[in-house]
Design a protein around this motif. Sequence first.
Motif, mmCIF file in Angstrom:
data_model
loop_
_atom_site.group_PDB
_atom_site.id
_atom_site.type_symbol
_atom_site.label_atom_id
_atom_site.label_comp_id
_atom_site.label_asym_id
_atom_site.label_seq_id
_atom_site.Cartn_x
_atom_site.Cartn_y
_atom_site.Cartn_z
ATOM 1 N N PHE A 92 0.832 -1.212 0.000
ATOM 2 C CA PHE A 92 0.000 0.000 0.000
ATOM 3 C C PHE A 92 0.862 1.256 0.000
ATOM 4 C CE2 PHE A 92 -2.329 3.391 2.284
ATOM 5 C CZ PHE A 92 -3.297 3.631 1.314
ATOM 6 N N LEU A 93 1.961 1.254 0.739
ATOM 7 C CA LEU A 93 2.840 2.424 0.749
ATOM 8 C C LEU A 93 3.388 2.726 -0.637
ATOM 9 C CD1 LEU A 93 2.595 2.386 3.817
ATOM 10 C CD2 LEU A 93 5.076 2.644 3.970
ATOM 11 N N ARG A 94 3.758 1.690 -1.367
ATOM 12 C CA ARG A 94 4.231 1.899 -2.739
ATOM 13 C C ARG A 94 3.124 2.509 -3.602
ATOM 14 N NH1 ARG A 94 5.173 -1.657 -6.038
ATOM 15 N NH2 ARG A 94 6.892 -0.682 -7.161
ATOM 16 N N PHE A 95 1.903 2.025 -3.408
ATOM 17 C CA PHE A 95 0.758 2.546 -4.161
ATOM 18 C C PHE A 95 0.476 4.001 -3.767
ATOM 19 C CE2 PHE A 95 -3.754 3.415 -4.655
ATOM 20 C CZ PHE A 95 -4.035 2.943 -5.930
ATOM 21 N N ALA A 96 0.498 4.268 -2.468
ATOM 22 C CA ALA A 96 0.105 5.587 -1.956
ATOM 23 C C ALA A 96 1.147 6.663 -2.225
ATOM 24 C CB ALA A 96 -0.169 5.499 -0.455
ATOM 25 N N THR A 97 2.372 6.270 -2.570
ATOM 26 C CA THR A 97 3.419 7.263 -2.821
ATOM 27 C C THR A 97 3.782 7.372 -4.298
ATOM 28 O OG1 THR A 97 5.137 5.605 -2.331
ATOM 29 C CG2 THR A 97 4.441 7.036 -0.522
ATOM 30 N N ARG A 98 3.077 6.672 -5.180
ATOM 31 C CA ARG A 98 3.384 6.820 -6.597
ATOM 32 C C ARG A 98 2.877 8.173 -7.083
ATOM 33 N NH1 ARG A 98 -0.283 1.920 -9.197
ATOM 34 N NH2 ARG A 98 -2.345 2.922 -9.045
ATOM 35 N N ALA A 99 3.280 8.574 -8.255
ATOM 36 C CA ALA A 99 3.049 9.939 -8.731
ATOM 37 C C ALA A 99 1.573 10.325 -8.740
ATOM 38 C CB ALA A 99 3.656 10.118 -10.113
ATOM 39 N N SER A 100 0.711 9.454 -9.233
ATOM 40 C CA SER A 100 -0.715 9.795 -9.315
ATOM 41 C C SER A 100 -1.338 9.930 -7.936
ATOM 42 C CB SER A 100 -1.459 8.736 -10.135
ATOM 43 O OG SER A 100 -1.315 7.451 -9.557
ATOM 44 N N SER A 101 -0.881 9.112 -6.988
ATOM 45 C CA SER A 101 -1.404 9.194 -5.620
ATOM 46 C C SER A 101 -0.947 10.463 -4.931
ATOM 47 C CB SER A 101 -0.936 7.969 -4.822
ATOM 48 O OG SER A 101 -1.391 6.770 -5.401
ATOM 49 N N ASP A 102 0.310 10.819 -5.160
ATOM 50 C CA ASP A 102 0.868 12.046 -4.591
ATOM 51 C C ASP A 102 0.105 13.265 -5.100
ATOM 52 O OD1 ASP A 102 3.308 12.874 -2.957
ATOM 53 O OD2 ASP A 102 3.573 14.137 -4.727
ATOM 54 N N LYS A 103 -0.250 13.236 -6.370
ATOM 55 C CA LYS A 103 -1.026 14.337 -6.959
ATOM 56 C C LYS A 103 -2.429 14.362 -6.379
ATOM 57 C CE LYS A 103 -2.557 16.202 -11.430
ATOM 58 N NZ LYS A 103 -2.465 16.059 -12.913
ATOM 59 N N LEU A 104 -3.028 13.202 -6.176
ATOM 60 C CA LEU A 104 -4.372 13.150 -5.602
ATOM 61 C C LEU A 104 -4.391 13.768 -4.205
ATOM 62 C CD1 LEU A 104 -6.952 10.324 -5.723
ATOM 63 C CD2 LEU A 104 -6.335 11.265 -3.511
ATOM 64 N N LEU A 105 -3.390 13.452 -3.393
ATOM 65 C CA LEU A 105 -3.301 14.049 -2.056
ATOM 66 C C LEU A 105 -3.302 15.568 -2.155
ATOM 67 C CD1 LEU A 105 -2.755 13.951 1.034
ATOM 68 C CD2 LEU A 105 -0.316 13.860 0.470
ATOM 69 N N THR A 106 -2.538 16.097 -3.086
ATOM 70 C CA THR A 106 -2.456 17.542 -3.285
ATOM 71 C C THR A 106 -3.812 18.116 -3.675
ATOM 72 O OG1 THR A 106 -0.144 17.367 -3.973
ATOM 73 C CG2 THR A 106 -1.340 19.348 -4.637
ATOM 74 N N GLN A 107 -4.511 17.448 -4.558
ATOM 75 C CA GLN A 107 -5.809 17.939 -5.017
ATOM 76 C C GLN A 107 -6.879 17.841 -3.931
ATOM 77 O OE1 GLN A 107 -5.881 15.407 -8.517
ATOM 78 N NE2 GLN A 107 -5.514 17.168 -9.852
ATOM 79 N N GLU A 108 -6.642 16.988 -2.932
ATOM 80 C CA GLU A 108 -7.561 16.891 -1.802
ATOM 81 C C GLU A 108 -7.296 17.982 -0.761
ATOM 82 O OE1 GLU A 108 -10.225 14.490 -1.106
ATOM 83 O OE2 GLU A 108 -9.959 14.487 -3.283
ATOM 84 N N GLY A 109 -6.128 18.621 -0.841
ATOM 85 C CA GLY A 109 -5.803 19.675 0.113
ATOM 86 C C GLY A 109 -4.576 19.409 0.946
#
Length: 409
Positions: free
Chosen positions: A316-333
Amino acid sequence: MAKRKFRIAVRKFAPFESALEKLWNAFVEEYKIDVAVEMVAFELHDLYYQTITQNGLKDGYWDIAHLNTDWILDAVNKHAVADLNPLIADNSPDNYPDGWHNSLLKLQQINGGTYGLPFHDGPECLIYRKDLFEDEAEQEHFKNVYGYDLQVPKTWKQFSDIARFFNRPDKNLYGCVFANYPDGHNMVFDFCLQLWTRGGSLLDDKSQIQIHHKTAVNALDFYRKMVNDEKACHPGSRNFGSVGAGMAFAKGEAALAINWFGFASMCEVIAESKIKGKVNIAELPAEAGGQTASLNVYWLYTIGKGSEYQDLAYKFLRFATRASSDKLLTQEGGIGCRKSTWADEEVNAEIPFYHQLAQMHENARTLPQIKNWPQIAELIDQMVLQAVITDIPSTVLLKKTQFKIQELL
C-alpha cells in the motif's frame, strides 16, 4: 477465525482522511485485496500516544501510521516502526529516491535504516492576502499612516505594522493569525523561527540544547507581544492548532499568517475557502543579524514493527506514494512530496505558487534529531504558553526551561 482488520492511524485533518480513503479504495480495486480496513484519525497528542507511548506500532495493533519527523527517532529507539530497507531492496517505490527532494529523505534515515516514506510536506512560510497588498487604496492609506510603502514584510517590525493596519474586527478581518494551542508543536516551531530569523540557535557550540541567551529572550519577547496584541492578532489564536489557524485564514479572517505551506495551498482547493485566487506566499521576515528561515518538518507513512501485515502495508505504501497518488493528495488539500507534483502543470494552474516548494526546500532548516526531542519540545511548548498567558519575564522562563531540559538530558 476471521482475520483482524488492517488498521491505519491517521493524522486528523480532513484532506488526509479523504485522500487516504480514496487511495485505499483504489488500491483494493486495483489489486483485488480482500482485507477489511479500519482508519482512525487522531489529533497530535493522541496519535503519538496511540502509536508510540502505548506501543500500538510495536505490538502490531497499528499496521500503518502517519508519524511526523519530530517523532521518528523516538519511534525507532522504541522499536515501534519497521525498517523498510529490505522491502525497498526487493521492490522499491517508483523512481525512488530520485523522485523526491533530498530534504524529504534524510530524517527517516537512522542508523542505516529507512523508517518511512514521505507522505505530506510543506515548509513553514509567510502566507498573505495578495489582494489586500495589491489594492491601490490600501497602499495609499498605509503609506499615509506608516510613512513607507505597503509590501510583503521583510522585518518583524513591518510584520507588526501591517498586522495592525489590516486588523478590522468589525469586518471579521484580523491582521494575523497564529496557532497557540499547546500541542507540543506549533508554538515550538514559532519560537524556533523567531530565534533563527534573529541569528540565534537552539544549540550551543557542543551541539547541546541551549536556549537561555539574549537572542532567545528577544525572540520570546516579540512573540508574546505579537500574539497578545488585540489590535493585530486574531482572537481565536489562543485555541487554534495549525489546522484551526489555517482554516481561519482560508475563511478570509486574517491578512497574514505564519504557517505551513499546505495551508496556503488549501486556500486554493477546499470548498470552505473564501479567498481562492487571493493568496500568495513569501519568505519569513528577519531582523538584523539574522536571515529568513523556514522549517522543514514532514509526515511519513510508517509500518508497525509488530504488524502481521507488513508485506501488504508496504504494498500500500508503494501505491500511496506513486506519482498519481501524490497528486491526488495535493488535489484533496494536502501537500504531495514528489518533484513531479511540484512541477505538475495542472496543479500549478490551480495553485499558482506550488512550484515554489522546490526553492523553499533549499533554505529549510530542521529541528535537532536528538534523544528525548518530543519531551524537550513539550518543555519549550509550555514555556511559550507561559509567555503568552502570564507576565513572567522571558529570561526567567528561558532559564527555568533550560534547567528542566538539562535535567531531562
